[in-house]
Design an enzyme around this catalytic site. Structure first.
Site, PDB file in Angstrom:
ATOM      1  N   GLU A  90      -0.268 -10.666   3.632  1.00  0.00           N
ATOM      2  CA  GLU A  90      -0.106 -10.041   4.731  1.00  0.00           C
ATOM      3  C   GLU A  90      -0.362 -10.490   6.112  1.00  0.00           C
ATOM      4  O   GLU A  90       0.258 -10.519   7.103  1.00  0.00           O
ATOM      5  CB  GLU A  90      -0.990  -8.944   4.471  1.00  0.00           C
ATOM      6  CG  GLU A  90      -0.280  -7.803   3.420  1.00  0.00           C
ATOM      7  CD  GLU A  90      -1.356  -6.581   3.015  1.00  0.00           C
ATOM      8  OE1 GLU A  90      -0.874  -5.590   2.615  1.00  0.00           O
ATOM      9  OE2 GLU A  90      -2.426  -6.747   3.324  1.00  0.00           O
ATOM     10  N   GLY A 138       0.829  -1.236   0.066  1.00  0.00           N
ATOM     11  CA  GLY A 138       0.078  -0.124   0.014  1.00  0.00           C
ATOM     12  C   GLY A 138       0.657   1.149  -0.007  1.00  0.00           C
ATOM     13  O   GLY A 138       2.067   1.144   0.135  1.00  0.00           O
ATOM     14  N   GLY A 148       0.060  -1.382   6.316  1.00  0.00           N
ATOM     15  CA  GLY A 148      -0.810  -0.369   6.190  1.00  0.00           C
ATOM     16  C   GLY A 148      -2.168  -1.003   6.758  1.00  0.00           C
ATOM     17  O   GLY A 148      -2.049  -2.119   7.075  1.00  0.00           O
ATOM     18  N   GLY A 174      -7.453  -3.689   1.122  1.00  0.00           N
ATOM     19  CA  GLY A 174      -7.761  -2.852  -0.030  1.00  0.00           C
ATOM     20  C   GLY A 174      -6.709  -2.554  -1.321  1.00  0.00           C
ATOM     21  O   GLY A 174      -7.350  -2.424  -2.522  1.00  0.00           O
ATOM     22  N   GLY A 175      -5.696  -3.539  -0.782  1.00  0.00           N
ATOM     23  CA  GLY A 175      -4.833  -3.835  -2.110  1.00  0.00           C
ATOM     24  C   GLY A 175      -4.735  -5.364  -2.474  1.00  0.00           C
ATOM     25  O   GLY A 175      -4.163  -5.731  -3.359  1.00  0.00           O
TER      26      GLY A 175
HETATM   27  C1  5RP Z   1      -3.255  -3.811   0.968  1.00  0.00           C
HETATM   28  C2  5RP Z   1      -3.569  -3.120   2.207  1.00  0.00           C
HETATM   29  C3  5RP Z   1      -3.117  -2.067   2.407  1.00  0.00           C
HETATM   30  O1  5RP Z   1      -2.374  -1.961   3.556  1.00  0.00           O
HETATM   31  C4  5RP Z   1      -4.181  -0.860   2.809  1.00  0.00           C
HETATM   32  O2  5RP Z   1      -5.130  -0.950   1.822  1.00  0.00           O
HETATM   33  C5  5RP Z   1      -3.673   0.339   3.067  1.00  0.00           C
HETATM   34  O3  5RP Z   1      -3.045   1.096   1.875  1.00  0.00           O
HETATM   35  P1  5RP Z   1      -2.769   2.407   1.899  1.00  0.00           P
HETATM   36  O4  5RP Z   1      -1.691   2.804   2.881  1.00  0.00           O
HETATM   37  O5  5RP Z   1      -2.273   2.635   0.436  1.00  0.00           O
HETATM   38  O6  5RP Z   1      -4.080   3.335   2.088  1.00  0.00           O
HETATM   39  O7  5RP Z   1      -4.455  -3.995   3.367  1.00  0.00           O
HETATM   40  O8  5RP Z   1      -3.879  -5.231   0.957  1.00  0.00           O
END
Ligand code: 5RP
Length: 228
Positions: free
Chosen positions: A108, A33, A88, A101-102
């Site tokens: 993770e 992220g 993140g 979100g990613g």
């Molecule tokens: C990816 C994640 C990221 O850590 C999460 O989406 C946060 O991303 P960002 O720092 O771009 O807001 O869980 O799977």
């Protein structure tokens, strides 16, 4: 790179604060992220200055970034445990997180759970008293319909995540699909986590219950560290 909410300065302050916890000889999980990316770049700069560290990437993105930053890497399946992970979050309530979100939450979770300490890096837009962010659920492609029905049975509303700049769904680094599941406010994250894990065809979900040891909350001017 996908970005959410807060400013880049806030994300950088959070990432650099957590990266400062990395010391010589550590094996460190490298989260995914835009906020974790700042931590990876800061670790890369420390490696240039002589830090001896090995990073375990959690995604294609974090591997590429770590390579560019010059962080020596080791594969996840070559380590039994890690000293530290920096990652993140899409939302946090105390030590409880929603991630994914990613679409990288499966690896993770393996990395973050194997670490002695998990430092979460976030900007203030991610903080809440009660989790209510849709929970990403990675499913085997063939299970997407039955898993979605099971999520509805748990009073969730699943939406198959669509790709950007590609027709069709997001395909994870593991070759699976993602259902973003809206449960509204989540009163009992532990129970929901267990129920989601029990659905056949679910590879992993994005509820990280009680997993954060610290959250480094960056602002434009500095950082606050919450310890749990
Ligand atoms: C990816 C994640 C990221 O850590 C999460 O989406 C946060 O991303 P960002 O720092 O771009 O807001 O869980 O799977």
């Amino acid at each position: 790179m996908k970005t959410n909410g807060g400013s880049d300065a806030a994300k950088r302050n959070a990432g650099e604060s957590a990266a400062a916890a990395v010391t010589d000889g550590m094996v460190v999980g490298l989260g995914t992220g835009s906020t974790a990316a700042h931590a990876i770049r800061a670790i890369g700069r420390a490696v240039d200055d002589g830090l001896d560290v090995r990073g375990v990437p959690t995604s294609f993105q974090s591997r590429e970034l770590a390579r560019e930053a010059g962080v020596p890497l080791v594969d996840l399946d070559a380590v039994e445990d890690l000293d530290l992970a920096i990652d993140g979050a899409d939302q946090f309530a105390g030590p409880h997180l929603v991630k994914g979100g990613g679409a990288a939450h499966a690896r993770e979770k393996v990395v973050d759970a194997a670490a002695d300490r998990l430092l979460v890096v976030a900007d203030p837009s991610k903080e809440t008293d009660r989790l209510d962010h849709p929970v990403p659920v990675e499913v085997l492609p063939a299970a997407r319909t039955t898993a979605a029905a099971a999520v509805r049975d748990l009073d969730g509303e699943p939406v198959l995540r669509d790709a950007e700049r590609k027709d069709g769904p997001v395909v994870t680094d593991n070759g699976n699909l993602v259902l973003d599941c809206d449960f509204g406010p989540i009163d009992a994250p532990n129970e929901l986590a267990s129920s989601l894990s029990a659905i056949p065809g679910v590879v992993e979900h994005g509820l990280f219950v009680g997993m954060a040891d610290e959250v480094h909350v960056g602002t434009d001017d500095g950082v606050e560290v919450r310890e749990f």
